[in-house]
Design an enzyme around this catalytic site. Structure first.
Site, PDB file in Angstrom:
ATOM      1  N   LYS A   1      40.430  33.241  37.310  1.00  0.00           N
ATOM      2  CA  LYS A   1      40.913  34.422  38.277  1.00  0.00           C
ATOM      3  C   LYS A   1      39.611  34.777  38.901  1.00  0.00           C
ATOM      4  O   LYS A   1      38.580  35.099  38.081  1.00  0.00           O
ATOM      5  CB  LYS A   1      41.433  35.652  37.769  1.00  0.00           C
ATOM      6  CG  LYS A   1      42.278  36.221  38.530  1.00  0.00           C
ATOM      7  CD  LYS A   1      43.331  37.110  37.592  1.00  0.00           C
ATOM      8  CE  LYS A   1      43.714  38.444  38.354  1.00  0.00           C
ATOM      9  NZ  LYS A   1      44.467  39.222  37.706  1.00  0.00           N
TER      10      LYS A   1
HETATM   11  C1  E4P Z   1      47.177  41.065  38.465  1.00  0.00           C
HETATM   12  O1  E4P Z   1      46.832  39.893  38.795  1.00  0.00           O
HETATM   13  C2  E4P Z   1      46.509  42.373  39.166  1.00  0.00           C
HETATM   14  O2  E4P Z   1      45.141  42.313  38.170  1.00  0.00           O
HETATM   15  C3  E4P Z   1      47.054  43.442  38.483  1.00  0.00           C
HETATM   16  O3  E4P Z   1      48.507  43.308  38.909  1.00  0.00           O
HETATM   17  C4  E4P Z   1      46.581  44.879  39.021  1.00  0.00           C
HETATM   18  O4  E4P Z   1      47.826  45.800  38.962  1.00  0.00           O
HETATM   19  P1  E4P Z   1      47.311  47.328  39.193  1.00  0.00           P
HETATM   20  O5  E4P Z   1      47.015  47.597  40.264  1.00  0.00           O
HETATM   21  O6  E4P Z   1      48.574  47.957  38.499  1.00  0.00           O
HETATM   22  O7  E4P Z   1      46.122  47.631  38.248  1.00  0.00           O
END
Ligand code: E4P
Length: 217
Positions: free
Chosen positions: A87
Site C-alpha cells: 500500500k
Molecule cells: C483502508 O485502506 C483505509 O486505510 C481506511 O479505509 C481508512 O478508513 P478511515 O477513514 O475510517 O480511517
C-alpha cells in the site's frame, strides 16, 4: 464486488473470514498502532498471521515517504507472503514507487486518494487497486460515493485495469451505494459488513417460521 475487511484486529478478521465472503484485508499504520503492534519484527509477524487467516489480497502499507525507502520497504513487505499487496500513498514519490512495483511484479494499493485526477495517476502507474476514502470525503461535506462513480466512468472509458477499492466505509449503506457506483472492492469495518444482515422483517419472519415449525415438529 469483492469484500475486504478494514482492520488489523485478528479476532475481527477471523470472524469476517468465517462468514465465507471475505476476499481480503486492508490495514494502515493507524489500524496497526491501534492493535499495539510495535517494532518491525512484530509488524512483519502480524502481516504473516493475517495472511495465514485469510486467503486473499492483504494490504500492508509502507510508512516511508521517499521513493528509495518505499521501494526497500515494499520489497520486504512483499516477501512476507505472495498475497501481500503493498500500500503506497498518493504522493509524487508514491507514484514513482507504484510504477517501480508494477514493473517488478509487485501488486499495489494506492491509498489516500481523494480525487479523480489522483485515481488517473494511480492507474497510469499500474496500481492494482486504487483506494478513494469515501467516508473522509463525506466528513468534509463532499460526496464520496459520487467520486466512486466518476472514477468508474473514467476507468471504463479509458480501459484502465486498476480495481476501484472503496475505502473509509462508515456504514452498510455506503457498501450498497459503492456497489451501485461500480466499486470493484469495498473495504469495510466488521460492523458495516454485519449491518448488511439486518432487516426487521427478516427477524419478524424468522420468529414466525420458528414458532410455526414447532407445530409440525
Ligand atoms: C483502508 O485502506 C483505509 O486505510 C481506511 O479505509 C481508512 O478508513 P478511515 O477513514 O475510517 O480511517
Amino acid at each position: 464486488m469483492k469484500f475486504f475487511i478494514d482492520t488489523a484486529n485478528l479476532a475481527q478478521i477471523q470472524e469476517a473470514n468465517e462468514l465465507g465472503i471475505l476476499d481480503g484485508v486492508t490495514t494502515n499504520p493507524s489500524l496497526m498502532a491501534k492493535e499495539g503492534i510495535k517494532g518491525e519484527a512484530a509488524v512483519m509477524n502480524h502481516y504473516k498471521t493475517i495472511c495465514e487467516i485469510v486467503d486473499g489480497a492483504i494490504s500492508a502499507e509502507v510508512v516511508s515517504t521517499e521513493f528509495n525507502e518505499m521501494v526497500e520497504e515494499g520489497k520486504k513487505l512483499a516477501a512476507i507472503h505472495p498475497n501481500i499487496v503493498v500500500k503506497v500513498p498518493m504522493i509524487k514519490d508514491g507514484v514513482k514507487a507504484l510504477k517501480w512495483f508494477t514493473e517488478n511484479g509487485i501488486r499495489t494499493n494506492c491509498t489516500l486518494v481523494f480525487s479523480a485526477g489522483q485515481a488517473i495517476l494511480a492507474a497510469k502507474a499500474g496500481a492494482t487497486f486504487v483506494s478513494p476514502f469515501i467516508g473522509r470525503i463525506d466528513d468534509s461535506s463532499w460526496d464520496g460515493v459520487e467520486l466512486i462513480s466518476q472514477i468508474a466512468n473514467i476507468y471504463g472509458i479509458q480501459g484502465f485495469k486498476t480495481e476501484i477499492l472503496a475505502a473509509s466505509i462508515r456504514s452498510p449503506l455506503h457498501i450498497v451505494k459503492c456497489a451501485e457506483a461500480g466499486a470493484d472492492v469495498c473495504t469495510c469495518p466488521l460492523d458495516s459488513i454485519l449491518g448488511l444482515l439486518k432487516h426487521p422483517l427478516t427477524d419478524i419472519g424468522l420468529a414466525k417460521f420458528v414458532e410455526d415449525a414447532k407445530k409440525f415438529a
